[in-house]
Scaffold this motif. Structure first.
Motif, PDB file in Angstrom:
ATOM      1  N   MET A  87       0.800  -1.234   0.000  1.00 17.50           N
ATOM      2  CA  MET A  87       0.000   0.000   0.000  1.00 17.50           C
ATOM      3  C   MET A  87       0.831   1.282   0.000  1.00 17.50           C
ATOM      4  O   MET A  87       0.340   2.338  -0.394  1.00 17.50           O
ATOM      5  N   GLY A  88       2.052   1.210   0.495  1.00 18.67           N
ATOM      6  CA  GLY A  88       2.862   2.413   0.606  1.00 18.67           C
ATOM      7  C   GLY A  88       3.119   2.787   2.057  1.00 18.67           C
ATOM      8  O   GLY A  88       2.414   2.340   2.971  1.00 18.67           O
ATOM      9  N   TYR A  89       4.132   3.612   2.263  1.00 16.87           N
ATOM     10  CA  TYR A  89       4.557   3.948   3.627  1.00 16.87           C
ATOM     11  C   TYR A  89       3.502   4.730   4.403  1.00 16.87           C
ATOM     12  O   TYR A  89       3.404   4.606   5.620  1.00 16.87           O
ATOM     13  N   GLU A  90       2.679   5.536   3.714  1.00 17.38           N
ATOM     14  CA  GLU A  90       1.669   6.330   4.412  1.00 17.38           C
ATOM     15  C   GLU A  90       0.695   5.449   5.180  1.00 17.38           C
ATOM     16  O   GLU A  90       0.252   5.801   6.285  1.00 17.38           O
ATOM     17  N   TYR A  91       0.337   4.286   4.626  1.00 19.41           N
ATOM     18  CA  TYR A  91      -0.596   3.394   5.307  1.00 19.41           C
ATOM     19  C   TYR A  91       0.075   2.672   6.483  1.00 19.41           C
ATOM     20  O   TYR A  91      -0.589   2.336   7.464  1.00 19.41           O
ATOM     21  N   ALA A  92       1.382   2.463   6.381  1.00 20.25           N
ATOM     22  CA  ALA A  92       2.108   1.916   7.534  1.00 20.25           C
ATOM     23  C   ALA A  92       2.088   2.924   8.675  1.00 20.25           C
ATOM     24  O   ALA A  92       1.950   2.549   9.847  1.00 20.25           O
ATOM     25  N   LEU A  93       2.198   4.209   8.331  1.00 18.18           N
ATOM     26  CA  LEU A  93       2.130   5.258   9.351  1.00 18.18           C
ATOM     27  C   LEU A  93       0.787   5.204  10.083  1.00 18.18           C
ATOM     28  O   LEU A  93       0.719   5.383  11.303  1.00 18.18           O
ATOM     29  N   GLY A  94      -0.285   4.945   9.352  1.00 11.46           N
ATOM     30  CA  GLY A  94      -1.597   4.810   9.974  1.00 11.46           C
ATOM     31  C   GLY A  94      -1.624   3.654  10.963  1.00 11.46           C
ATOM     32  O   GLY A  94      -2.236   3.751  12.039  1.00 11.46           O
ATOM     33  N   GLY A  95      -0.955   2.562  10.615  1.00 12.54           N
ATOM     34  CA  GLY A  95      -0.851   1.431  11.537  1.00 12.54           C
ATOM     35  C   GLY A  95      -0.072   1.785  12.783  1.00 12.54           C
ATOM     36  O   GLY A  95      -0.421   1.373  13.899  1.00 12.54           O
ATOM     37  N   PHE A  96       1.014   2.587  12.623  1.00  9.65           N
ATOM     38  CA  PHE A  96       1.803   3.022  13.779  1.00  9.65           C
ATOM     39  C   PHE A  96       0.937   3.854  14.732  1.00  9.65           C
ATOM     40  O   PHE A  96       1.018   3.689  15.959  1.00  9.65           O
ATOM     41  N   VAL A  97       0.125   4.736  14.154  1.00  6.77           N
ATOM     42  CA  VAL A  97      -0.751   5.575  14.971  1.00  6.77           C
ATOM     43  C   VAL A  97      -1.732   4.706  15.763  1.00  6.77           C
ATOM     44  O   VAL A  97      -1.959   4.922  16.953  1.00  6.77           O
ATOM     45  N   ALA A  98      -2.296   3.692  15.101  1.00  3.90           N
ATOM     46  CA  ALA A  98      -3.271   2.811  15.755  1.00  3.90           C
ATOM     47  C   ALA A  98      -2.635   2.026  16.901  1.00  3.90           C
ATOM     48  O   ALA A  98      -3.221   1.895  17.985  1.00  3.90           O
ATOM     49  N   VAL A  99      -1.422   1.508  16.670  1.00  3.06           N
ATOM     50  CA  VAL A  99      -0.726   0.762  17.726  1.00  3.06           C
ATOM     51  C   VAL A  99      -0.426   1.673  18.910  1.00  3.06           C
ATOM     52  O   VAL A  99      -0.625   1.305  20.076  1.00  3.06           O
ATOM     53  N   GLY A 100       0.056   2.889  18.624  1.00  5.26           N
ATOM     54  CA  GLY A 100       0.350   3.827  19.693  1.00  5.26           C
ATOM     55  C   GLY A 100      -0.893   4.185  20.490  1.00  5.26           C
ATOM     56  O   GLY A 100      -0.852   4.264  21.723  1.00  5.26           O
ATOM     57  N   PHE A 101      -2.019   4.387  19.796  1.00  7.97           N
ATOM     58  CA  PHE A 101      -3.271   4.720  20.484  1.00  7.97           C
ATOM     59  C   PHE A 101      -3.721   3.574  21.386  1.00  7.97           C
ATOM     60  O   PHE A 101      -4.103   3.797  22.543  1.00  7.97           O
ATOM     61  N   CYS A 102      -3.670   2.346  20.877  1.00  8.48           N
ATOM     62  CA  CYS A 102      -4.065   1.182  21.689  1.00  8.48           C
ATOM     63  C   CYS A 102      -3.129   1.009  22.884  1.00  8.48           C
ATOM     64  O   CYS A 102      -3.557   0.599  23.970  1.00  8.48           O
ATOM     65  N   GLY A 103      -1.846   1.325  22.697  1.00 10.49           N
ATOM     66  CA  GLY A 103      -0.903   1.267  23.809  1.00 10.49           C
ATOM     67  C   GLY A 103      -1.240   2.281  24.887  1.00 10.49           C
ATOM     68  O   GLY A 103      -1.096   2.008  26.088  1.00 10.49           O
ATOM     69  N   CYS A 104      -1.706   3.462  24.484  1.00 13.94           N
ATOM     70  CA  CYS A 104      -2.128   4.481  25.453  1.00 13.94           C
ATOM     71  C   CYS A 104      -3.352   4.001  26.229  1.00 13.94           C
ATOM     72  O   CYS A 104      -3.459   4.234  27.445  1.00 13.94           O
TER      73      CYS A 104
END
Length: 418
Positions: A87-104
């Motif tokens: 999909m491209g790096y931008e969609y990986a960034l979205g995954g990083f945001v989701a993981v960080g949010f769930c970690g919070c």
């Protein structure tokens, strides 16, 4: 400064000492941290920026009580690589945001219910080997960086590696006064000079780089498929975070899981990862290299960590300085890592000694044995696109086994219950 003196977490450090101590921490993590953006195919400048910002954020959230440097996380490489290819790096960034949010969210749950469960699911007989594995499983990475695992080993690599490791090892026991707290920095400088003399440093990229340059910021894009692919990594980074906090607690002589609290350190770690995804960087995590530096130098001051974070931010905007640091060759990084990773392994053994684990009890002998063998055997368990192996898999196995033992105790079925 007296040789061997401990500089505690809250102590102030004079500016003339703060700068070299901060540079030492930045050098310790630089090689491994910059490697992740190279693997993702992005500029390391934005990563250096977020490492610095994330570290300062972590220090603020933990009220300056938890000395930790946040660097690039390797745990995301496999699933993020799949998303980037598709999909491209931008969609990986979205995954990083989701993981960080769930970690919070997980940090808030721990804040509500506490962390006493850690003593049940990770008693010293399991925690000790788990922490030791953090360093032991990285030992191959240190040898690989040094070029010692190549089919044809370069004589130059051996010389540079030997100089770096030799200065670090003997400097830690021979240097006196202020030099005794910067043996890692001196070893990096000595190794770098040796690398220049051996002709393995190329300054072409430095001369071509601009003096100042803005980091290449990027906004995330979100896809359910990308998020689902990357989200299971939260299991890996949480296990890694707990292990790092435990070993840091042993080094500084304080229980960081209770003060400032696991919920605060976990929140700082994951909030940094979420912000990294929002600006185009890579996920962050507490770094074993910097834990090793603290173990060697006995300097635990968060002001030194904060100084290293500020230097990292400065490097992200100074193109030539950033490129100059990136010319530090693998044998130098490998030589330093050889010692630092070993220090983490020794800290795990220290947990067993300090806790006076009784190996006359069958459960303790079983726990330590199973955790060590699981972590070092090379066994891997795949959950979707996530592979659990090494320390993380050993930690999960140890937690499950400890929980089963606890339940059997409650049912009065065990023969070694205290």
């Amino acid at each position: 400064m007296e040789s061997g003196k401990i500089i505690q977490v809250e102590e102030k450090v004079p500016f003339r000492l703060l700068v070299p101590l901060s540079i030492q921490h930045m050098f310790a993590m630089f090689g491994a941290s910059v490697l992740v953006p190279f693997m993702f195919g992005i500029s390391p400048a934005v990563v250096l920026f977020m490492n610095g910002v994330g570290t300062l954020l972590f220090i603020a959230i933990t009220k300056g009580k938890a000395p930790a440097y946040l660097g690039s996380s390797f745990a995301f490489l496999a699933p993020a690589g799949l998303v980037i290819d598709k999909m491209g790096y931008e969609y990986a960034l979205g995954g990083f945001v989701a993981v960080g949010f769930c970690g919070c969210v997980l940090a808030l749950i721990i804040y509500k219910f506490g962390c006493d469960w850690i003593d049940v699911v990770l008693p010293p007989a399991a925690m000790g080997p788990v922490v030791a594995l953090i360093g032991l499983e990285l030992s191959g990475s240190a040898a690989s960086n040094a070029g010692l695992l190549d089919e044809k080993i370069s004589t130059s690599n051996i010389i540079v590696f030997g100089v770096t490791l030799g200065v670090a090892v003997f400097g830690s026991i021979l240097f006196r006064k202020f030099l005794s707290v910067i043996p890692i920095l001196i070893a990096v400088i000595a190794g770098y000079i040796a690398a220049i003399l051996c002709g393995i440093v190329d300054f072409t990229a430095v001369s071509e780089a601009s003096l100042f340059a803005l980091p290449n910021f990027m906004l995330p894009k979100f896809s359910a498929e990308a998020i689902i692919t990357i989200l299971p990594v939260i299991l890996v980074i949480t296990s890694e975070h707990i292990g790092h906090q435990v070993v840091t607690s042993k080094i500084v002589g304080r229980d960081l899981l209770r003060d400032p609290g696991l919920h605060r350190s976990l929140l700082g770690d994951n909030l940094s990862t979420m912000l990294s995804g929002l600006i185009g960087a890579v996920p962050t995590t507490t770094y074993g290299e910097n834990i090793g530096v603290m173990a060697v130098t006995k300097v635990y001051s968060v002001r030194v960590i904060a100084g290293a974070a500020v230097l990292s931010i400065i490097c992200s905007f100074v193109g030539k300085l950033s490129m100059l640091i990136q010319t530090i060759p693998g044998p130098v990084i490998g030589g330093i890592s050889f010692l630092l990773y070993g220090m983490i392994g020794a800290s795990g053994i220290r947990i067993l000694v300090d806790s006076r684990v009784d190996y006359g009890r069958s459960r303790n002998l079983t726990l330590t044995s199973i955790v060590f063998v699981t972590g070092l055997s090379g066994i891997a368990v795949n959950i979707g696109n996530i592979q659990l192996t090494g320390m993380v898999l050993a930690c999960i196995v140890g937690m499950i086994l400890s929980l089963i033992f606890h339940l059997l105790d409650k049912l009065n079925l065990t023969n070694d219950r205290e």
